[in-house]
Design a protein around this motif. Structure first.
Motif, PDB file in Angstrom:
ATOM      1  N   GLY A 185       0.790  -1.226   0.000  1.00  0.00           N
ATOM      2  CA  GLY A 185       0.000   0.000   0.000  1.00  0.00           C
ATOM      3  C   GLY A 185       0.815   1.264   0.000  1.00  0.00           C
ATOM      4  N   PHE A 186       1.950   1.250   0.682  1.00  0.00           N
ATOM      5  CA  PHE A 186       2.762   2.459   0.801  1.00  0.00           C
ATOM      6  C   PHE A 186       4.048   2.401  -0.014  1.00  0.00           C
ATOM      7  N   ALA A 187       4.127   1.487  -0.959  1.00  0.00           N
ATOM      8  CA  ALA A 187       5.314   1.410  -1.810  1.00  0.00           C
ATOM      9  C   ALA A 187       5.528   2.730  -2.539  1.00  0.00           C
ATOM     10  N   GLY A 188       6.800   3.139  -2.617  1.00  0.00           N
ATOM     11  CA  GLY A 188       7.111   4.411  -3.249  1.00  0.00           C
ATOM     12  C   GLY A 188       7.569   4.291  -4.683  1.00  0.00           C
ATOM     13  N   SER A 189       7.575   3.087  -5.223  1.00  0.00           N
ATOM     14  CA  SER A 189       7.950   2.885  -6.618  1.00  0.00           C
ATOM     15  C   SER A 189       7.283   1.627  -7.136  1.00  0.00           C
ATOM     16  N   GLN A 190       7.206   1.524  -8.444  1.00  0.00           N
ATOM     17  CA  GLN A 190       6.618   0.321  -9.049  1.00  0.00           C
ATOM     18  C   GLN A 190       7.416  -0.921  -8.667  1.00  0.00           C
ATOM     19  N   GLN A 191       8.729  -0.796  -8.679  1.00  0.00           N
ATOM     20  CA  GLN A 191       9.586  -1.936  -8.350  1.00  0.00           C
ATOM     21  C   GLN A 191       9.352  -2.411  -6.919  1.00  0.00           C
ATOM     22  N   ALA A 192       9.249  -1.461  -5.982  1.00  0.00           N
ATOM     23  CA  ALA A 192       9.012  -1.824  -4.586  1.00  0.00           C
ATOM     24  C   ALA A 192       7.644  -2.477  -4.420  1.00  0.00           C
ATOM     25  N   TYR A 193       6.641  -1.937  -5.113  1.00  0.00           N
ATOM     26  CA  TYR A 193       5.302  -2.517  -5.035  1.00  0.00           C
ATOM     27  C   TYR A 193       5.285  -3.929  -5.598  1.00  0.00           C
ATOM     28  N   ASP A 194       5.892  -4.122  -6.766  1.00  0.00           N
ATOM     29  CA  ASP A 194       5.897  -5.448  -7.391  1.00  0.00           C
ATOM     30  C   ASP A 194       6.549  -6.479  -6.485  1.00  0.00           C
ATOM     31  N   ALA A 195       7.662  -6.098  -5.855  1.00  0.00           N
ATOM     32  CA  ALA A 195       8.368  -7.029  -4.978  1.00  0.00           C
ATOM     33  C   ALA A 195       7.524  -7.361  -3.742  1.00  0.00           C
ATOM     34  N   ALA A 196       6.889  -6.334  -3.172  1.00  0.00           N
ATOM     35  CA  ALA A 196       6.056  -6.545  -1.988  1.00  0.00           C
ATOM     36  C   ALA A 196       4.847  -7.419  -2.327  1.00  0.00           C
ATOM     37  N   TYR A 197       4.244  -7.163  -3.461  1.00  0.00           N
ATOM     38  CA  TYR A 197       3.084  -7.926  -3.934  1.00  0.00           C
ATOM     39  C   TYR A 197       3.441  -9.400  -4.094  1.00  0.00           C
ATOM     40  N   ASP A 198       4.574  -9.666  -4.734  1.00  0.00           N
ATOM     41  CA  ASP A 198       4.985 -11.051  -4.959  1.00  0.00           C
ATOM     42  C   ASP A 198       5.272 -11.764  -3.632  1.00  0.00           C
ATOM     43  N   ARG A 199       5.927 -11.071  -2.708  1.00  0.00           N
ATOM     44  CA  ARG A 199       6.216 -11.675  -1.407  1.00  0.00           C
ATOM     45  C   ARG A 199       4.930 -11.979  -0.641  1.00  0.00           C
ATOM     46  N   LEU A 200       3.991 -11.049  -0.668  1.00  0.00           N
ATOM     47  CA  LEU A 200       2.731 -11.235   0.036  1.00  0.00           C
ATOM     48  C   LEU A 200       2.006 -12.470  -0.466  1.00  0.00           C
ATOM     49  N   PHE A 201       1.832 -12.591  -1.772  1.00  0.00           N
ATOM     50  CA  PHE A 201       1.035 -13.692  -2.288  1.00  0.00           C
ATOM     51  C   PHE A 201       1.794 -15.015  -2.285  1.00  0.00           C
ATOM     52  N   THR A 202       3.108 -14.967  -2.312  1.00  0.00           N
ATOM     53  CA  THR A 202       3.881 -16.192  -2.113  1.00  0.00           C
ATOM     54  C   THR A 202       3.599 -16.767  -0.732  1.00  0.00           C
ATOM     55  N   ARG A 203       3.561 -15.886   0.268  1.00  0.00           N
ATOM     56  CA  ARG A 203       3.288 -16.350   1.629  1.00  0.00           C
ATOM     57  C   ARG A 203       1.834 -16.781   1.785  1.00  0.00           C
ATOM     58  N   LEU A 204       0.900 -16.058   1.197  1.00  0.00           N
ATOM     59  CA  LEU A 204      -0.500 -16.462   1.289  1.00  0.00           C
ATOM     60  C   LEU A 204      -0.720 -17.820   0.626  1.00  0.00           C
ATOM     61  N   ASP A 205      -0.017 -18.064  -0.483  1.00  0.00           N
ATOM     62  CA  ASP A 205      -0.115 -19.371  -1.126  1.00  0.00           C
ATOM     63  C   ASP A 205       0.407 -20.473  -0.198  1.00  0.00           C
ATOM     64  N   ALA A 206       1.513 -20.194   0.497  1.00  0.00           N
ATOM     65  CA  ALA A 206       2.074 -21.172   1.425  1.00  0.00           C
ATOM     66  C   ALA A 206       1.124 -21.428   2.593  1.00  0.00           C
ATOM     67  N   LEU A 207       0.491 -20.374   3.095  1.00  0.00           N
ATOM     68  CA  LEU A 207      -0.463 -20.529   4.190  1.00  0.00           C
ATOM     69  C   LEU A 207      -1.706 -21.287   3.729  1.00  0.00           C
ATOM     70  N   GLU A 208      -2.116 -21.054   2.492  1.00  0.00           N
ATOM     71  CA  GLU A 208      -3.244 -21.795   1.932  1.00  0.00           C
ATOM     72  C   GLU A 208      -2.961 -23.288   1.959  1.00  0.00           C
TER      73      GLU A 208
END
Length: 343
Positions: A185-208
């Motif tokens: 939500g608070f990423a200051g660049s596209q690159q930072a957002y993309d990396a955060a997004y990928d990390r988030l859903f990688t972990r959600l997939d693992a928790l699933e």
């Protein structure tokens, strides 16, 4: 308008959101090592129902039956640049502390307190001073240091044989999920957002995958790890999916995670401490850098949280050898239309 749930955090060089995790680390312990011991009626837990970090303390206090031992003050869902405020109380003042702003408890401790005014906060009612705002340690201490004041039948949320596993699970979920949604939500660049997004859903997939064969995160009962994950998951579709651009899929599109969250939501202490109206108002009104119009969306329909979850088939005992908590105190009841809005 500053967001005091993240104030002290920052975006490094316009790139990645970094959360300030330095807190007032004074502890309330049985041995009084920091000068404070558990004492019924002495401390006030100041929270905001909108805040996921404060919501953890609200749930733990309720599950452990500490309502009579630790009173609870409630800030409103929005605030100005100075502090969380007690605008829900008559006259806009906390009835126990007499404060208009939580800021006053922080300044009573340190007139030049330099960091964010955060919730949850434990305040010493005898002095009006902040004791601690160290929310990760706070809930652990409620479980381990306040045992003499727990209700009869209180669950063990931090069982000693499982502590290493609980700690590891909580750390991983904090970096990737609890804080991960903020990094998106608070990423200051596209690159930072993309990396955060990928990390988030990688972990959600693992928790699933993890939760597809087991009812709870660690062991066969509700633990601190579940409390910590729940407060992010329950906010996911209402705010993080759209507001924080965590939109690969909704929580309702993860079969195991969605059922797990419904299971907890329907457990006393979880859903009945959730206020979707205040949650949405906080995020969409306070974060003007993300939502400058401050328009609060009407959706999503959250009545699905009360649909059958089927998790009983996985076994497990929600409260272990303990029992569910009783009804919340009348003054702390969340209006039904706030936690299960219809349509």
């Amino acid at each position: 308008m500053a967001d005091y749930s993240t104030k002290g955090s920052y975006v490094e060089g316009g790139k990645e959101f970094v959360r300030d995790t330095s807190y007032v680390t004074t502890r309330i312990t049985r041995d009084g090592r920091d000068g404070f011991t558990p004492e019924a009626g002495r401390y006030r837990l100041v929270v905001a129902r909108a805040c996921p970090w404060a919501h953890r303390a609200v749930i733990a206090r309720r599950l452990l039956g500490l309502e009579e031992a630790i009173s609870m003050g409630m800030c409103g869902p929005t605030h100005d640049a100075r502090s969380w405020t007690f605008d829900l109380d008559p006259g806009g003042r906390d009835p126990v502390l007499g404060y208009e702003r939580l800021q006053e408890a922080y300044f009573a401790l340190d007139p030049e307190y330099p960091k964010g005014i955060t919730v949850p906060a434990l305040v010493d009612t005898t002095t009006g001073k902040l004791v601690t705002n160290d929310y990760p340690q706070m809930t652990l201490d409620l479980s381990t240091e306040w045992v003499d004041l727990h209700r009869e039948g209180a669950p063990d949320l931090y069982p000693e044989p499982l502590r290493d596993e609980i700690d590891a699970m909580a750390r991983k979920n904090f970096t990737e999920v609890n804080n991960g949604v903020y990094r998106c939500g608070f990423a200051g660049s596209q690159q930072a957002y993309d990396a955060a997004y990928d990390r988030l859903f990688t972990r959600l997939d693992a928790l699933e995958e993890h939760l597809s064969t087991r009812r709870y995160l660690v062991g066969d009962t509700i633990t601190e790890a579940d409390v910590r994950l729940f407060t992010t998951l329950v906010r996911f579709d209402a705010v993080y999916h759209g507001h924080f651009k965590c939109n690969r899929q909704k929580l309702t599109e993860f079969p195991a995670l969605w059922a797990y969250t419904r299971d907890l939501f329907q457990t006393p202490g979880f859903g009945d401490t959730t206020d979707f109206v205040q949650i949405k108002e906080h995020y969409y009104v306070v974060h003007t850098d993300i939502n400058p119009t401050q328009i609060v969306p009407k959706g999503p329909d959250v009545s699905g949280f009360l649909t059958p979850h089927g998790r009983e088939e996985l076994g497990g005992r929600p409260f272990g050898d303990g029992t569910p908590p009783g009804p919340p105190p009348a003054a702390e009841v969340v209006p039904a239309e706030h936690w299960v809005p219809q349509g």
